[in-house]
Enzyme design. Sequence first.
Site, PDB file in Angstrom:
ATOM      1  N   ASP A 473      26.492  33.056 -83.366  1.00  0.00           N
ATOM      2  CA  ASP A 473      24.953  33.262 -82.968  1.00  0.00           C
ATOM      3  C   ASP A 473      25.185  34.633 -82.216  1.00  0.00           C
ATOM      4  O   ASP A 473      26.210  34.812 -81.547  1.00  0.00           O
ATOM      5  CB  ASP A 473      24.425  32.219 -82.058  1.00  0.00           C
ATOM      6  CG  ASP A 473      23.631  31.174 -82.424  1.00  0.00           C
ATOM      7  OD1 ASP A 473      23.864  31.037 -83.816  1.00  0.00           O
ATOM      8  OD2 ASP A 473      23.294  30.062 -81.945  1.00  0.00           O
ATOM      9  N   ASP A 794      23.534  26.852 -80.531  1.00  0.00           N
ATOM     10  CA  ASP A 794      23.107  26.006 -79.541  1.00  0.00           C
ATOM     11  C   ASP A 794      21.975  25.225 -79.748  1.00  0.00           C
ATOM     12  O   ASP A 794      21.609  24.255 -78.802  1.00  0.00           O
ATOM     13  CB  ASP A 794      22.940  27.202 -78.374  1.00  0.00           C
ATOM     14  CG  ASP A 794      21.771  28.211 -79.189  1.00  0.00           C
ATOM     15  OD1 ASP A 794      21.437  27.995 -80.132  1.00  0.00           O
ATOM     16  OD2 ASP A 794      21.822  29.312 -78.130  1.00  0.00           O
TER      17      ASP A 794
END
Length: 1115
Positions: A473, A794
Amino acid sequence: MGDMANSSIEFHPKPQQQQEVPHVGGFGCTLAELRSLMELRGAEALQKIQEAYGDVSGLCRRLKTSPTEGLADNTNDLEKRRQIYGQNFIPPKQPKTFLQLVWEALQDVTLIILEVAAIVSLGLSFYAPPGEESEACGNVSGGAEDEGEAEAGWIEGAAILLSVICVVLVTAFNDWSKEKQFRGLQSRIEQEQKFTVIRNGQLLQVPVAALVVGDIAQVKYGDLLPADGVLIQGNDLKIDESSLTGESDHVRKSADKDPMLLSGTHVMEGSGRMVVTAVGVNSQTGIIFTLLGAGGEEEEKKDKKGKQQDGAMDSSQTRAKKQDGAVAMEMQPLKSAEGGEMEEREKKKANVPKKEKSVLQGKLTKLAVQIGKAGLVMSAITVIILVLYFVIETFVVDGRVWLAECTPVYVQYFVKFFIIGVTVLVVAVPEGLPLAVTISLAYSVKKMMKDNNLVRHLDACETMGNATAICSDKTGTLTTNRMTVVQSYLGDTHYKEIPAPSALTPKILDLLVHAISINSAYTTKILPPEKEGALPRQVGNKTECALLGFILDLKRDFQPVREQIPEDQLYKVYTFNSVRKSMSTVIRMPDGGFRLFSKGASEILLKKCTNILNSNGELRGFRPRDRDDMVKKIIEPMACDGLRTICIAYRDFSAIQEPDWDNENEVVGDLTCIAVVGIEDPVRPEVPEAIRKCQRAGITVRMVTGDNINTARAIAAKCGIIQPGEDFLCLEGKEFNRRIRNEKGEIEQERLDKVWPKLRVLARSSPTDKHTLVKGIIDSTTGEQRQVVAVTGDGTNDGPALKKADVGFAMGIAGTDVAKEASDIILTDDNFTSIVKAVMWGRNVYDSISKFLQFQLTVNVVAVIVAFTGACITQDSPLKAVQMLWVNLIMDTFASLALATEPPTESLLLRKPYGRDKPLISRTMMKNILGHAVYQLTIIFTLLFVGELFFDIDSGRNAPLHSPPSEHYTIIFNTFVMMQLFNEINARKIHGERNVFDGIFSNPIFCTIVLGTFGIQIVIVQFGGKPFSCSPLSTEQWLWCLFVGVGELVWGQVIATIPTSQLKCLKEAGHGPGKDEMTDEELAEGEEEIDHAERELRRGQILWFRGLNRIQTQG
């Protein structure tokens, strides 16, 4: 148990519940009442709440709590609630006691054979044949006419039993400490899990175990609910209840339709407040665990392989969290009522580990089976040759007759042969291996904690060493996740820094402050810094924090606005999710109309804008042409500076006609743009270096982000993911999908194979794109070996990609519970550099095991050949059973400790990753094993056949039964051990490095063990006497033994000089099971095959397999 309690309640006459009878402890509800309430769903539950309590606030009154203020934070009250309603804690299954572990270690086949042989040998040694006939039975105790010596025959049996006890204790102790460590890790994961509750009107983060019935808990997107509760107020709340019901559709929850929230379920969208009604063993998950706890023991008996169950029970401290088996496990009891067939299926599902067997384990299983079989053959041949030789020698050559009174003597010979055979087998099987694997993994996991890696599955640590691709990410991992607004476009002006409040029209400023303050989660705040001079603390969603920070920079405050319009007065909230990519909130205006505030990704929201505020704060038409203009002049330049652009807009509705709020597209349209802001999230300073290390180590880093492609490209260039002049692709989610799908819209692997090798940045991607990419890379067969992919995530929506990846990393700080649940490793500092550390540790585990294998196999090859040839030529093994056990079991155990705890070095990152099918024992290692074996065998055979002449001592060959130990054989034993000790130093390097002492002092365990083993060896030789068949040696003899031992180091240098490439004849060993070329059915068969191999091992000669399996079930 659960059903009993429930059924007893159903009979209460309704009216009785209607009167508010004070129950236990002055609360208006009993535990049983609440439990039966939580069994209901939807309309039934609402009806029950209305009948019994009036409404949810009535329930809160009975539980003596306030829906807005929560409980008073008063310890006595909390304690009282815990006593009456229980704690939010599910007691874990009892760990195995030390004695149980000892009993398990004793189950091993080889040890049992040894024990039997030792007992028979002991029994026979106490049987003395009548003296006169002993002559007739051949030279039974020719050299041992001395009474004392003949009586010492029992010593060998006793010594074998003693060494068996040693081995068992060591094994059990290791298992016990491993279990303890694992539980420590478990509780650490659990303590870290916190939940937001309201107490005294304050929002507090409390550990999940501290929740009590009556607490008012805040639930939000991404939470894993830690207790059962009833919803008081919710915005657009959707729950994934598949872990309890098996239904994959998300369930809408609202206070007026279905307010029941159950523990163990995941919040997929929205937010809300609930009153906690059941905790711990009384919650839905708790009830299931209690049923499982009761059923666990029978299960174990029925199905030894259902070890997954143990794993899930171990960790059941707070929740079924942490164990992948848990989801399937939770479903079992629910299904059992509906029919056995279903349950069987579920059980199979529960026993399938989360991923295919770890690569290393597959290779070790295979290697162990091969070694075990070879050992079995060798030992069988040894016994047969010894027996035949003895029979022919005694009855044919000497022409003796088998006399009845001689039977015990002959049997004693046969037992001696049998013991030698078993000893060969014991030496052949590398039972130090599971220990090396366990120690290496446990040691790495412990140290990785210090490097901010919390490992949830042990095998992830080793898989990470083979990683070839990392899909990361952007936000928070590569960047600092401290967002700040740096540019803005307000009232027709593009401000490159924060504008002065006086430069803005009051109307615009006022609208902006309201739009940001109201249309963001009220849990997001900016708090004053903890320390003087530090930055203000950002709590909650970071993008929202940036916007709130922008208000503060404009010298206004968001708190008064929120106090004026509290959260429960918000009329309707469309929460942010990955499909909408925007969030909207509706409030009621004083004139009865409505106002909608919206914020979201600029290119998406601007398409819905038809007006824009000009510099005077008046509406101006905003046509598609103006939009394109704005994208070119404002948004793209911002994005090229690496900024995320967010559009803030609003819309007014008149009081006359209320719109249909469920028709979201209709409502969130025709907007007026207030502002576009550019948010910067600076790259972490240490990330570019970490990415460079990855690329040097042969790992491709790809960035997958929801951001605009220009922003993503700018950040990727700053990090070094893309370098100028390279041939790479940066795609948006839409374009990516267009390229990989055929006309029918199906994903085609060959199209994907054209895209992924060059793809470096995937922007504006949805969670499904991420999952598609990961799956595509893993399933690809284009390269020479299968890719091993690590993924970071996440958000709740990253769950599928994290699960699919070989190693899933979840963010410890920003990550939601759902992401942590799906992951293998939790990054406690959310930092990309920690992933590089994990790669280093993973490679280190692999190398440690290879080092140990190299050392272990050299010992095994030499010991087996010596015992085998010695037995065939001299009718007695030069290395006695007890000596072999010392060398094999004790030195293996110590050596596995010494070699498995080598700390990793940066040089591990200089080589390319090993493939999944790279053999455990490389050519270089094979060369080392065989080379050292040649040296050791030459020395030992020289000593065996001409050693007595060299040292001028009596020959130890052809000694009769029970004769005293000879110096000759002691020298052989001692030289053998010395060579192993120095070879242990050689084994520290497996890639043919010259300097074997490099970094030896950075590993105190290694030094201690080598010196310790040396010390014990001196004691055994000088004082071991009869039990160890040793006779004390002189200083000169000791020096010779040492000299030959040091020769190992010199010989190691000679071997290193021979180029491996010339030795084409050497085969590699320990290939992994070739999974990658198989189809799914074959893969299932392959799994079966390996399981079959495990069963063979279990049945056969294997000491060490259980250890390996146990690591897996705990991992």
